[in-house]
Structure formats: structure tokens, C-alpha cells
Write an enzyme that holds these catalytic residues in place. Structure first.
Site, short mmCIF file in Angstrom:
data_model
loop_
_atom_site.label_atom_id
_atom_site.label_comp_id
_atom_site.label_asym_id
_atom_site.label_seq_id
_atom_site.Cartn_x
_atom_site.Cartn_y
_atom_site.Cartn_z
N ASN A 163 14.87 -16.71 18.15
CA ASN A 163 14.54 -17.40 19.39
C ASN A 163 15.57 -16.96 20.43
OD1 ASN A 163 14.10 -19.14 21.50
ND2 ASN A 163 14.70 -21.01 20.39
N GLY B 82 23.57 -24.11 18.31
CA GLY B 82 24.51 -23.50 19.24
C GLY B 82 25.92 -24.05 19.15
N LYS C 115 15.73 -17.66 23.42
CA LYS C 115 15.96 -18.65 24.48
C LYS C 115 15.93 -17.93 25.85
CE LYS C 115 18.18 -21.59 21.16
NZ LYS C 115 19.06 -22.72 20.89
N GLU D 54 15.18 -28.31 22.82
CA GLU D 54 15.51 -28.12 24.24
C GLU D 54 14.31 -28.44 25.13
OE1 GLU D 54 17.11 -24.18 23.62
OE2 GLU D 54 18.70 -25.10 22.42
N GLU E 131 15.45 -28.25 12.77
CA GLU E 131 16.64 -27.87 13.53
C GLU E 131 17.39 -29.13 13.94
OE1 GLU E 131 16.10 -23.70 15.44
OE2 GLU E 131 15.38 -25.19 16.84
N HIS F 8 10.52 -27.30 20.56
CA HIS F 8 11.95 -27.05 20.37
C HIS F 8 12.74 -28.21 20.98
CE1 HIS F 8 15.92 -25.29 20.67
NE2 HIS F 8 15.53 -24.44 19.74
N SER G 111 22.76 -22.63 14.06
CA SER G 111 23.94 -21.86 13.71
C SER G 111 23.79 -21.02 12.44
CB SER G 111 25.17 -22.77 13.63
OG SER G 111 25.40 -23.42 14.87
P1 13P Z 1 21.56 -21.23 17.25
O1 13P Z 1 21.17 -20.32 16.12
O2 13P Z 1 22.14 -20.50 18.42
O3 13P Z 1 22.35 -22.38 16.78
O4 13P Z 1 20.17 -21.82 17.83
C1 13P Z 1 19.28 -22.40 16.95
C2 13P Z 1 18.00 -22.61 17.66
O5 13P Z 1 17.88 -23.49 18.50
C3 13P Z 1 16.87 -21.72 17.33
O6 13P Z 1 15.68 -22.20 17.86
#
Ligand code: 13P
Length: 248
Positions: free
Chosen positions: A13, A176, A15, A101, A170, A99, A212
Site C-alpha cells: 500500500n 507506521g 499510500k 486512514e 491492521e 483502511h 510495520s
Molecule cells: P506500515 O507498514 O507503514 O506500518 O503501514 C501499514 C499499512 O497501513 C498498510 O496498509
């Protein structure tokens, strides 16, 4: 249930990262490196403006692609939204829905997330439905209740639909932050999700872990019986790191 019958899946992803030059290098790296990865589906979910570039550079390779969101509507006066049929037009195979976010910054409800999953499937895409609890919810011992609440409208889509989607767990506190859930912590929630899927007649759905994930912790996560792969954020922006996760 052991996961030997479910093919591994690792999705990047991106982002809101990348530009034409950066993507071109990253996609070329994936295209050339994918030959070393066996027994695992590998995909990237990119920002909308780069779907055409991604399609052009990955077509004919073993790496598939998709988007990070989709409208719940087919078409119409929805300024700024992107329909599932438009994603299918770029040969997308996947689309992330719900997601954390999107849920937290855009107010997406559990019902909207299920409607988006449904719209994606109607266009022939495979939705990757993301669920996960916040730090506050985890500390309050509400993880299972949150997952059940988020899953409910998705499970209601029925076993035939469920067999055509993917779930990603997640935990928001692991995204992150560099602080991945331990394999045992993740497995505990994956087992709950598996139980719910089995009860809905869809025990073979792939359940990914996200938060992560790196080359260094992927193998221990994938050793868990109900973890079928990963949804990778930051580490998916470096071809060698992302491929090392898929190789694990
Ligand atoms: P990270 O791998 O950067 O922690 O992000 C996870 C994520 O939100 C994948 O959709």
C-alpha cells in the site's frame, strides 16, 4: 486451521507516496525481482493518478495492481470519487477498502466499507477489507468487539461474496509506528476472524496482517496458522525490502 491450502498474498500500500520517476524505478525493481518469489501472490495498490503508469509497467509480469479506495456508487454526480468500473478499466485486480486512514480521516462507517466492497466485487475486483482496533480500544480490552463490529456488515454479504474478498487485520497502533503486533498477538485476532469467516461459510478467505511489516519480521508472522500474508505500507516503497517480505 493450517494455512497450507491458502496461497500467500503480499500487497504493498503505497499510500500517498511516489511520483512518475520514483514509481518507474520501483515498478521496474519489482518486475525484475519477482522471479525470485515463489508461491506468493504479490500486488501493489497505488494512488489513482498512477494506475495507468502501473498498468503499463507491470502488464505481463507476475505482479498485479490495484487502488487504495473506491466509490460505493456506480457512477454519477460524485465529484472526486472513482468508480470500481474505472479501476477495472485499468485492469486493477485489487482495491483496499476501509483502511483505518479512510475510516478515521474520512469518516467511513462499517456500512460504507461493506458497500464499497460490494461495489468492487460487482466490477470484478477483489476488495481487501481492512479492519483493526485503535490503541485506545486495545487498551480498553475492546479488540474483539471492534473487529466483530467492523466485520458484521461484511459477513452479511454472504458466503458467495465473501469467497471473493480478502480481509486485512491492521491494528491502528501498529501502522507506521515501527511497532508491529507480535506474531502471537496478531494470530490471536486472526483466529477470531477465521472463526467468524468459517461460521459464515467462508473459512478459506485469505486474512492478511498489516502494521510495520518488514523483511525482518515477516517470516515469524507468516509462521502463524491464520496469517496468510501481509499488507505493507512503508516497506513497500523499497523494491528489495518489499520483495524480501514476499520471499519470506
Ligand atoms: P506500515 O507498514 O507503514 O506500518 O503501514 C501499514 C499499512 O497501513 C498498510 O496498509
Amino acid at each position: 486451521m493450517v494455512n497450507s491450502s491458502r496461497k500467500r498474498l503480499v500487497i504493498g500500500n503505497w499510500k500517498m507516496h511516489g511520483d512518475s520517476a520514483f514509481n518507474s524505478e520501483l515498478l521496474a525493481g519489482l518486475r525484475s525481482g519477482i522471479a525470485q518469489v515463489q508461491g506468493c501472490d504479490v500486488a501493489v495498490c497505488v494512488p489513482f493518478p498512477y494506475l495507468y503508469q502501473t498498468q503499463s509497467l507491470l502488464e505481463g509480469s507476475a505482479v498485479s495492481w490495484g487502488a487504495q479506495d473506491v466509490s460505493q456508487h456506480d457512477k454519477g454526480a460524485y465529484t472526486g470519487e472513482v468508480a470500481a468500473a474505472m479501476l477495472a478499466d485499468f485492469n486493477c485486480r485489487w482495491v483496499l477498502v476501509g483502511h483505518s486512514e479512510r475510516r478515521s480521516y474520512h469518516g467511513e462507517t462499517d456500512a460504507v466499507v461493506a458497500a464499497k466492497a460490494s461495489a468492487a466485487m460487482a466490477a470484478g475486483l477483489t476488495p481487501v477489507v481492512c479492519v483493526g482496533e485503535s490503541l485506545q480500544e486495545q487498551e480498553a480490552g475492546q479488540t474483539h468487539a471492534v473487529i466483530d463490529r467492523q466485520l458484521a456488515p461484511v459477513l452479511a454479504l454472504g458466503s458467495e461474496n465473501l469467497s471473493r474478498l480478502v480481509i486485512a487485520y491492521e491494528p491502528v497502533w501498529a501502522i507506521g509506528t515501527g511497532r508491529s503486533a507480535s506474531p502471537e498477538q496478531a494470530q490471536e485476532v486472526h483466529a477470531l476472524i477465521r472463526t467468524r469467516l468459517e461460521a459464515a461459510g467462508a473459512g478459506q478467505v485469505r486474512v492478511l496482517y498489516g502494521g510495520s511489516v518488514k523483511g525482518s519480521n515477516a517470516a515469524s508472522l507468516f509462521a502463524m496458522p491464520d496469517i496468510d500474508g501481509a499488507l505493507v505500507g512503508g516497506a513497500s516503497l523499497v523494491a528489495s525490502e518489499f520483495l524480501s517480505i514476499a520471499a519470506a
